[in-house]
Design a protein around this motif. Structure first.
Motif, PDB file in Angstrom:
ATOM      1  N   GLU A 177     -17.551  10.855  -9.252  1.00  0.00           N
ATOM      2  CA  GLU A 177     -17.425  10.118  -7.991  1.00  0.00           C
ATOM      3  C   GLU A 177     -16.727  10.976  -6.925  1.00  0.00           C
ATOM      4  O   GLU A 177     -15.622  11.465  -7.155  1.00  0.00           O
ATOM      5  CB  GLU A 177     -16.644   8.828  -8.203  1.00  0.00           C
ATOM      6  N   PRO A 178     -17.339  11.185  -5.762  1.00  0.00           N
ATOM      7  CA  PRO A 178     -16.738  12.029  -4.721  1.00  0.00           C
ATOM      8  C   PRO A 178     -15.333  11.593  -4.324  1.00  0.00           C
ATOM      9  O   PRO A 178     -14.451  12.443  -4.118  1.00  0.00           O
ATOM     10  CB  PRO A 178     -17.721  11.897  -3.549  1.00  0.00           C
ATOM     11  N   LEU A 183      -9.455  12.661  -4.567  1.00  0.00           N
ATOM     12  CA  LEU A 183      -8.137  12.213  -4.999  1.00  0.00           C
ATOM     13  C   LEU A 183      -7.517  13.236  -5.947  1.00  0.00           C
ATOM     14  O   LEU A 183      -6.321  13.538  -5.847  1.00  0.00           O
ATOM     15  CB  LEU A 183      -8.246  10.849  -5.676  1.00  0.00           C
ATOM     16  N   LEU A 184      -8.317  13.805  -6.840  1.00  0.00           N
ATOM     17  CA  LEU A 184      -7.809  14.843  -7.744  1.00  0.00           C
ATOM     18  C   LEU A 184      -7.327  16.063  -6.959  1.00  0.00           C
ATOM     19  O   LEU A 184      -6.321  16.680  -7.319  1.00  0.00           O
ATOM     20  CB  LEU A 184      -8.898  15.246  -8.742  1.00  0.00           C
ATOM     21  N   ASP A 185      -8.036  16.413  -5.892  1.00  0.00           N
ATOM     22  CA  ASP A 185      -7.602  17.540  -5.057  1.00  0.00           C
ATOM     23  C   ASP A 185      -6.230  17.255  -4.450  1.00  0.00           C
ATOM     24  O   ASP A 185      -5.349  18.133  -4.419  1.00  0.00           O
ATOM     25  CB  ASP A 185      -8.621  17.809  -3.948  1.00  0.00           C
ATOM     26  N   GLY A 320     -14.813   3.826 -16.903  1.00  0.00           N
ATOM     27  CA  GLY A 320     -14.754   4.588 -15.660  1.00  0.00           C
ATOM     28  C   GLY A 320     -13.796   3.968 -14.659  1.00  0.00           C
ATOM     29  O   GLY A 320     -13.034   4.674 -13.990  1.00  0.00           O
ATOM     30  N   ARG A 321     -13.822   2.632 -14.557  1.00  0.00           N
ATOM     31  CA  ARG A 321     -12.890   1.947 -13.654  1.00  0.00           C
ATOM     32  C   ARG A 321     -11.446   2.145 -14.103  1.00  0.00           C
ATOM     33  O   ARG A 321     -10.546   2.307 -13.267  1.00  0.00           O
ATOM     34  CB  ARG A 321     -13.222   0.458 -13.581  1.00  0.00           C
ATOM     35  N   GLU A 322     -11.220   2.117 -15.415  1.00  0.00           N
ATOM     36  CA  GLU A 322      -9.860   2.313 -15.918  1.00  0.00           C
ATOM     37  C   GLU A 322      -9.368   3.715 -15.616  1.00  0.00           C
ATOM     38  O   GLU A 322      -8.204   3.919 -15.236  1.00  0.00           O
ATOM     39  CB  GLU A 322      -9.826   2.058 -17.425  1.00  0.00           C
ATOM     40  N   CYS A 323     -10.246   4.695 -15.761  1.00  0.00           N
ATOM     41  CA  CYS A 323      -9.887   6.066 -15.423  1.00  0.00           C
ATOM     42  C   CYS A 323      -9.492   6.165 -13.952  1.00  0.00           C
ATOM     43  O   CYS A 323      -8.460   6.759 -13.607  1.00  0.00           O
ATOM     44  CB  CYS A 323     -11.061   6.993 -15.744  1.00  0.00           C
ATOM     45  N   ALA A 324     -10.301   5.571 -13.070  1.00  0.00           N
ATOM     46  CA  ALA A 324     -10.002   5.603 -11.630  1.00  0.00           C
ATOM     47  C   ALA A 324      -8.689   4.887 -11.324  1.00  0.00           C
ATOM     48  O   ALA A 324      -7.945   5.300 -10.425  1.00  0.00           O
ATOM     49  CB  ALA A 324     -11.155   4.975 -10.851  1.00  0.00           C
ATOM     50  N   ARG A 325      -8.393   3.829 -12.065  1.00  0.00           N
ATOM     51  CA  ARG A 325      -7.148   3.094 -11.841  1.00  0.00           C
ATOM     52  C   ARG A 325      -5.932   3.973 -12.132  1.00  0.00           C
ATOM     53  O   ARG A 325      -4.930   3.938 -11.405  1.00  0.00           O
ATOM     54  CB  ARG A 325      -7.117   1.834 -12.709  1.00  0.00           C
TER      55      ARG A 325
END
Length: 337
Positions: A177-178, A183-185, A320-325
């Motif tokens: 996801e872009p 966010l990682l950057d 995937g949602r949990e990872c993003a959270r």
């Protein structure tokens, strides 16, 4: 055994009761990104996946045997009644025998005493008493465990930064996801900047003996209340660098985990109680730095699982949602409060 099809055949065969030397009705099979767990009768057996993820290497049978033995040694410190020993698995992938005494060994497993899943703190209804007892247990453990040799690299600033950047690299390789990549950057930029600012304090804490042989993976799912005793299990055996850490990093994992579960009062209570018992109020200066790291540990683990296909039916959208959270939680710790 390194052949993927043979290993999956072995795991499938271990779900049959006749693979075990003791009574076992229906076998329950669980797995993480690095291991399979078979719940059989009164026991649980953990089999390590033959993987090399960079931060761990279970790619050979000899390595898996070694790390099974390390798991027993290290986890008996905080959960001696759970960890029974290392058992060989003999026979063939399609017809294995756990604890077999004849024929070549095809795999090894950590044998544990089984306890109810509802005894884990991520499923149990927490109380102030449980939180206080947990804080006392962790503070006492940190006081008792060995301190890092001053001549070792454990706890040095570069050694502290390396796994943080590794988490980001792993997550970036698995996340598409872009918005999450951006966010990682931001998290990497913050981590590098904050690390430079904290380098003198990281070095001081190392000199002061705050780097010790910790549990390494201390969160609610790895803690259980069994027979009214707090047992902390499943510590890190595969990497000394991830185990010989600042005790503040271990504390940060527990606090972050409680906050992620929206247990803010209990997170604050545990932190206060730990600081009172340990006297390590200096840990507050590095706590958010390590909370970002720990939230990214959880995001990395979920990201790795998203790329693994073990023939298991899973809700990848939910994972995937949990990872993003966890990524968003990590970013929340970068904001001044």
């Amino acid at each position: 055994m390194t052949d993927a099809s043979d290993f999956l055949a072995l795991i499938s065969a271990l779900t049959r009761p006749d693979a075990y030397p003791h009574p076992a009705d229906a076998i329950e099979h669980l797995q993480t990104h690095i291991s399979h767990v078979l719940l059989a009768g009164e026991f649980a057996y953990k089999v390590k996946k033959p993987v090399d993820l960079g931060f761990l290497n279970f790619s050979t049978l000899e390595r898996r045997r070694h790390f099974c033995e390390e798991e027993i040694r290290l986890n008996r410190r905080l959960a001696p009644k759970l960890y029974l020993g290392v058992v060989p698995i003999t026979g063939t992938p399609s017809s294995p025998r756990v604890g077999g005494t004849t024929g070549p060994v095809i795999e090894y497993a950590v044998q544990m005493s089984r306890f109810p899943a509802d005894a884990r703190l991520d499923r149990l209804e927490l109380t102030p008493e449980i939180i206080d007892r947990l804080a006392d247990r962790v503070a006492a453990f940190h006081e008792q465990i060995p301190r890092a040799d001053p001549d070792s690299r454990f706890g040095m600033p570069d050694t502290v930064l390396a796994p943080m950047l590794e988490n980001l690299r792993h997550a970036r390789s698995c996340i598409l996801e872009p918005a999450d990549l951006m966010l990682l950057d931001r998290l990497e930029s913050w981590t590098r900047t904050r690390w430079r600012e904290l380098t003198p304090l990281i070095e001081q804490r190392r000199r002061d003996g705050r780097v010790r042989e910790c549990h390494g993976d201390m969160h609610r799912a790895n803690i259980a209340l069994v027979d009214d005793e707090i047992l902390i299990f499943d510590g890190i055996e595969f990497s000394p660098e991830l185990r010989w850490i600042d005790t503040a990093s271990e504390l940060a994992f527990l606090v972050m985990d409680l906050e992620e579960a929206d247990q803010i009062p209990f997170a604050r209570r545990l932190l206060n109680r730990y600081l009172e018992r340990s006297g390590d109020y200096q840990a507050l200066a590095v706590l958010d730095f390590y909370k970002v790291y720990r939230a990214l540990v959880r995001a990395k683990v979920l990201a790795i699982r998203l790329t693994q296909d073990d023939g298991e039916s899973r809700d990848l959208t939910s994972e995937g949602r949990e990872c993003a959270r966890y990524l968003r939680l990590a970013e929340s710790y970068t904001r001044r409060r």
